[in-house]
Scaffold this motif. Sequence first.
Motif, PDB file in Angstrom:
ATOM      1  N   ASN A 156      34.843  46.779  33.246  1.00  0.00           N
ATOM      2  CA  ASN A 156      34.670  47.818  34.258  1.00  0.00           C
ATOM      3  C   ASN A 156      35.503  47.438  35.485  1.00  0.00           C
ATOM      4  N   GLY A 157      36.784  47.656  35.377  1.00  0.00           N
ATOM      5  CA  GLY A 157      37.720  47.147  36.384  1.00  0.00           C
ATOM      6  C   GLY A 157      37.993  45.686  36.093  1.00  0.00           C
ATOM      7  N   SER A 158      39.138  45.173  36.538  1.00  0.00           N
ATOM      8  CA  SER A 158      39.399  43.758  36.217  1.00  0.00           C
ATOM      9  C   SER A 158      38.566  42.826  37.089  1.00  0.00           C
ATOM     10  N   ASP A 159      38.031  43.322  38.206  1.00  0.00           N
ATOM     11  CA  ASP A 159      37.100  42.496  38.989  1.00  0.00           C
ATOM     12  C   ASP A 159      35.960  41.981  38.098  1.00  0.00           C
ATOM     13  N   GLU A 160      35.480  42.856  37.234  1.00  0.00           N
ATOM     14  CA  GLU A 160      34.381  42.444  36.351  1.00  0.00           C
ATOM     15  C   GLU A 160      34.829  41.327  35.400  1.00  0.00           C
ATOM     16  N   THR A 171      46.488  34.968  48.032  1.00  0.00           N
ATOM     17  CA  THR A 171      46.460  35.741  46.784  1.00  0.00           C
ATOM     18  C   THR A 171      45.265  36.679  46.805  1.00  0.00           C
ATOM     19  N   PHE A 172      45.014  37.320  45.704  1.00  0.00           N
ATOM     20  CA  PHE A 172      43.901  38.268  45.591  1.00  0.00           C
ATOM     21  C   PHE A 172      42.582  37.522  45.837  1.00  0.00           C
ATOM     22  N   SER A 173      41.782  38.034  46.762  1.00  0.00           N
ATOM     23  CA  SER A 173      40.628  37.263  47.235  1.00  0.00           C
ATOM     24  C   SER A 173      39.474  37.154  46.236  1.00  0.00           C
ATOM     25  N   MET A 174      39.440  38.019  45.235  1.00  0.00           N
ATOM     26  CA  MET A 174      38.259  38.044  44.359  1.00  0.00           C
ATOM     27  C   MET A 174      38.122  36.802  43.476  1.00  0.00           C
ATOM     28  N   TYR A 175      39.226  36.082  43.247  1.00  0.00           N
ATOM     29  CA  TYR A 175      39.077  34.857  42.429  1.00  0.00           C
ATOM     30  C   TYR A 175      38.153  33.874  43.157  1.00  0.00           C
ATOM     31  N   GLU A 176      38.380  33.742  44.453  1.00  0.00           N
ATOM     32  CA  GLU A 176      37.554  32.813  45.233  1.00  0.00           C
ATOM     33  C   GLU A 176      36.148  33.396  45.466  1.00  0.00           C
ATOM     34  N   ILE A 233      46.464  33.181  38.288  1.00  0.00           N
ATOM     35  CA  ILE A 233      47.809  33.405  38.836  1.00  0.00           C
ATOM     36  C   ILE A 233      48.076  34.909  38.818  1.00  0.00           C
ATOM     37  N   ALA A 234      48.136  35.513  39.994  1.00  0.00           N
ATOM     38  CA  ALA A 234      48.476  36.939  40.062  1.00  0.00           C
ATOM     39  C   ALA A 234      49.990  37.052  40.166  1.00  0.00           C
ATOM     40  N   SER A 235      50.610  37.628  39.151  1.00  0.00           N
ATOM     41  CA  SER A 235      52.063  37.787  39.194  1.00  0.00           C
ATOM     42  C   SER A 235      52.430  39.152  38.640  1.00  0.00           C
ATOM     43  N   ASN A 251      52.234  38.937  42.798  1.00  0.00           N
ATOM     44  CA  ASN A 251      51.100  38.484  43.597  1.00  0.00           C
ATOM     45  C   ASN A 251      50.700  39.537  44.643  1.00  0.00           C
ATOM     46  N   ASN A 252      49.410  39.612  44.876  1.00  0.00           N
ATOM     47  CA  ASN A 252      48.878  40.450  45.959  1.00  0.00           C
ATOM     48  C   ASN A 252      48.328  39.494  47.018  1.00  0.00           C
ATOM     49  N   PRO A 253      48.722  39.540  48.280  1.00  0.00           N
ATOM     50  CA  PRO A 253      49.440  40.625  48.952  1.00  0.00           C
ATOM     51  C   PRO A 253      50.958  40.434  49.090  1.00  0.00           C
ATOM     52  N   GLU A 280      48.069  40.472  35.570  1.00  0.00           N
ATOM     53  CA  GLU A 280      49.240  41.367  35.572  1.00  0.00           C
ATOM     54  C   GLU A 280      48.878  42.749  36.117  1.00  0.00           C
ATOM     55  N   ALA A 281      48.037  42.787  37.145  1.00  0.00           N
ATOM     56  CA  ALA A 281      47.645  44.072  37.727  1.00  0.00           C
ATOM     57  C   ALA A 281      48.867  44.921  38.111  1.00  0.00           C
ATOM     58  N   TYR A 282      49.941  44.265  38.563  1.00  0.00           N
ATOM     59  CA  TYR A 282      51.117  45.007  39.061  1.00  0.00           C
ATOM     60  C   TYR A 282      52.347  44.846  38.165  1.00  0.00           C
ATOM     61  N   ALA A 283      52.144  44.303  36.959  1.00  0.00           N
ATOM     62  CA  ALA A 283      53.301  43.984  36.108  1.00  0.00           C
ATOM     63  C   ALA A 283      54.098  45.221  35.701  1.00  0.00           C
ATOM     64  N   LYS A 326      44.664  42.798  32.714  1.00  0.00           N
ATOM     65  CA  LYS A 326      45.336  44.061  33.043  1.00  0.00           C
ATOM     66  C   LYS A 326      44.327  44.998  33.683  1.00  0.00           C
ATOM     67  N   THR A 327      44.829  45.894  34.506  1.00  0.00           N
ATOM     68  CA  THR A 327      43.958  46.932  35.067  1.00  0.00           C
ATOM     69  C   THR A 327      44.672  48.274  34.997  1.00  0.00           C
ATOM     70  N   MET A 328      43.901  49.350  34.902  1.00  0.00           N
ATOM     71  CA  MET A 328      44.495  50.679  34.952  1.00  0.00           C
ATOM     72  C   MET A 328      44.450  51.253  36.366  1.00  0.00           C
ATOM     73  N   SER A 329      43.931  50.456  37.300  1.00  0.00           N
ATOM     74  CA  SER A 329      43.737  50.950  38.671  1.00  0.00           C
ATOM     75  C   SER A 329      45.038  51.217  39.418  1.00  0.00           C
ATOM     76  N   LYS A 330      46.106  50.549  39.041  1.00  0.00           N
ATOM     77  CA  LYS A 330      47.357  50.662  39.805  1.00  0.00           C
ATOM     78  C   LYS A 330      48.334  51.651  39.181  1.00  0.00           C
ATOM     79  N   LEU A 350      38.408  55.296  37.434  1.00  0.00           N
ATOM     80  CA  LEU A 350      37.723  55.090  36.153  1.00  0.00           C
ATOM     81  C   LEU A 350      37.120  53.700  36.035  1.00  0.00           C
ATOM     82  N   ARG A 351      37.677  52.729  36.741  1.00  0.00           N
ATOM     83  CA  ARG A 351      37.274  51.320  36.644  1.00  0.00           C
ATOM     84  C   ARG A 351      37.485  50.815  35.216  1.00  0.00           C
ATOM     85  N   VAL A 352      38.732  50.730  34.817  1.00  0.00           N
ATOM     86  CA  VAL A 352      39.046  50.180  33.488  1.00  0.00           C
ATOM     87  C   VAL A 352      40.022  49.021  33.617  1.00  0.00           C
TER      88      VAL A 352
HETATM   89  N1  PMP Z   1      43.990  41.821  40.502  1.00  0.00           N
HETATM   90  C1  PMP Z   1      44.749  42.087  41.552  1.00  0.00           C
HETATM   91  C2  PMP Z   1      45.922  41.215  41.816  1.00  0.00           C
HETATM   92  C3  PMP Z   1      44.431  43.150  42.396  1.00  0.00           C
HETATM   93  O1  PMP Z   1      45.192  43.397  43.486  1.00  0.00           O
HETATM   94  C4  PMP Z   1      43.307  43.955  42.115  1.00  0.00           C
HETATM   95  C5  PMP Z   1      42.887  45.130  42.978  1.00  0.00           C
HETATM   96  N2  PMP Z   1      43.279  45.142  44.253  1.00  0.00           N
HETATM   97  C6  PMP Z   1      42.539  43.626  41.008  1.00  0.00           C
HETATM   98  C7  PMP Z   1      42.912  42.576  40.207  1.00  0.00           C
HETATM   99  C8  PMP Z   1      41.272  44.379  40.676  1.00  0.00           C
HETATM  100  O2  PMP Z   1      41.512  45.597  40.155  1.00  0.00           O
HETATM  101  P1  PMP Z   1      40.392  46.496  39.473  1.00  0.00           P
HETATM  102  O3  PMP Z   1      39.063  45.799  39.629  1.00  0.00           O
HETATM  103  O4  PMP Z   1      40.463  47.784  40.175  1.00  0.00           O
HETATM  104  O5  PMP Z   1      40.790  46.572  38.038  1.00  0.00           O
END
Ligand code: PMP
Length: 356
Positions: free
Chosen positions: A87-91, A113-118, A158-160, A162-164, A189-192, A213-217, A223-225
């Motif tokens: 349900n989104g890659s955060d999950e 990098t993306f803060s959710m890992y921490e 490793i976000a590649s 990378n965000n931000p 690979e959210a932005y690959a 992978k995420t479909m959010s971008k 949809l949160r996939v």
């Molecule tokens: N990874 C990276 C690098 C992101 O920037 C984001 C969203 N900002 C996510 C994962 C999470 O994406 P989502 O939960 O919408 O799939």
Amino acid sequence: MKVRIKKHLKKFLSYTPDSVDYKIRLNANELPFDETANLLSKINDGNLSVQLKKNSINRYPDPSYSNLLSKIAKKHKISTARIVLSNGSDELILNLVMSLTGKTSRVLTFDPTFSMYEILSQVINVKCNKILLDKNFDIPLNTTLKKIKNYDPDIIFIASPNNPTANSFSKDKILKIIEESNGLVVVDEAYADYSQVSFVNYLSKYKNLAIMKTMSKVGFASLRVGYLLAHKDIINVINKVRLPYNLSTLSSIIAQDFFDNQKKYKNDIDKIIKERERIFLKLRSYEKLEVYHSDSNFIFIKFNRSKALYKYLLDRNINIKIFSNSSLKNYFRITIGTPRENNLILSCIKNFIYHK
Ligand code: PMP
């Protein structure tokens, strides 16, 4: 009653998503093209409607999500046994840190990098160490390899791209990290889709590589996939902790449109890449901004008045991203929008720099 909160969560600061109450939303790296009407008509009476008829809203979803899963498998030329949906890659991040930190209870990532890992490591009380990126925002390889040796992280995120910071990391460095690590290396690979590089082809070579992978971008943020591609032993572990029915039927059906119409979505992505290059050159021509090369659908910019610019833009109903982290106080990030939105923000930024 006294709330019996876990001790480690008492001072914990969660992620606070931005308000959506702005007309122009260039803060969250979404795709700006709205396909809602088209997608709803496809599930109502178009080619996706059969699935909703078979599995209606009063029923639980198909627990195997077999239609969506097989389309993802086809796109990435990988077996369905090597994919898990989320349900989104955060999950996924939460499920990964919850289940695969069983040896050293340590997570490693980079800064910024993306803060959710921490954040999600903190939620489950696992230590997350961060290595400072170098001045080009690339991975400092020697420091990282030393850390891997001394620290033996269970997971490296490793976000590649990378965000931000918007750049892709050096491919050779990532491969070296995978080779030297005994834990799992998760390449996010959210932005690959906006870059030239993907590690999917290396999955068969490295058992300790997983790709998120995420479909959010790419047009489907609501949809949160998300999904993970990895060795089936890793997928089996995530399936143990994943909640049953973690995706809604509607999400799992609508998301298929992306895989059924790859040409169309590739065209949308190409439009954004083209816009990104146009905006990059424009912003570069403005004095006082340091504009970094982007492999993503957003641009990262250094500017010592970024907070004031942020407020100026909010007053004009435009939301961009600034950061609470003090080391990023002189930076801002803008998502690439539609050409009209991009022209508007360019003129506002120019006006702010030269006249405010
Ligand atoms: N990874 C990276 C690098 C992101 O920037 C984001 C969203 N900002 C996510 C994962 C999470 O994406 P989502 O939960 O919408 O799939």
